[in-house]
Scaffold this motif. Sequence first.
Motif, short mmCIF file in Angstrom:
data_model
loop_
_atom_site.label_atom_id
_atom_site.label_comp_id
_atom_site.label_asym_id
_atom_site.label_seq_id
_atom_site.Cartn_x
_atom_site.Cartn_y
_atom_site.Cartn_z
N ARG A 48 45.17 -14.10 0.38
CA ARG A 48 46.11 -13.04 -0.04
C ARG A 48 45.72 -12.33 -1.18
NH1 ARG A 48 49.55 -11.67 4.41
NH2 ARG A 48 50.06 -13.46 5.63
N CYS A 49 45.50 -13.02 -2.25
CA CYS A 49 44.98 -12.49 -3.39
C CYS A 49 43.67 -11.49 -3.11
CB CYS A 49 44.86 -13.56 -4.43
SG CYS A 49 43.75 -13.05 -5.97
N GLU A 50 42.75 -12.00 -2.70
CA GLU A 50 41.57 -11.39 -2.19
C GLU A 50 41.72 -10.19 -1.33
OE1 GLU A 50 38.91 -14.36 -0.59
OE2 GLU A 50 38.62 -15.23 -2.68
N ASP A 51 42.54 -10.33 -0.49
CA ASP A 51 42.91 -9.09 0.26
C ASP A 51 43.83 -8.05 -0.48
OD1 ASP A 51 41.82 -10.16 2.70
OD2 ASP A 51 43.73 -10.64 3.57
N ALA A 52 44.72 -8.30 -1.48
CA ALA A 52 45.25 -7.43 -2.10
C ALA A 52 44.26 -6.75 -3.27
CB ALA A 52 46.51 -8.04 -2.91
N VAL A 53 43.44 -7.59 -3.77
CA VAL A 53 42.55 -7.23 -4.61
C VAL A 53 41.69 -5.97 -4.06
CG1 VAL A 53 40.69 -7.54 -6.08
CG2 VAL A 53 42.66 -8.96 -6.35
N GLY A 54 41.24 -6.39 -2.82
CA GLY A 54 40.35 -5.56 -2.28
C GLY A 54 41.09 -4.15 -1.81
N PHE A 55 42.17 -4.18 -1.40
CA PHE A 55 42.89 -3.06 -1.12
C PHE A 55 43.13 -2.20 -2.69
CE2 PHE A 55 47.14 -0.80 -0.21
CZ PHE A 55 46.58 0.21 0.70
#
Length: 86
Positions: free
Chosen positions: A55-62
Amino acid sequence: AFAMLVVASLQHAVRERQALLRMDPSARAGLYDATERNAAALCRQAERDEAFRGRCEDAVGFSLKFPECDASCRDLARRWGHEPSR
């Protein structure tokens, strides 16, 4: 099949970035602020519980897709395995 999946993923990322750039700047800034706060909170939680890492990685990517992504945004991205393009 894998190559087609990669191409589709890249096309989605480009369309998403283009959509962000078309947004009204003040609306986009508000969305960015909320997105960045969410990314920071998820990543803090991921430091304590590995279950939140994705979830963290997805949010950072966005967050990286926003033109508002600043030095702190890029630093957070680097810590979680994303290499900012700017």
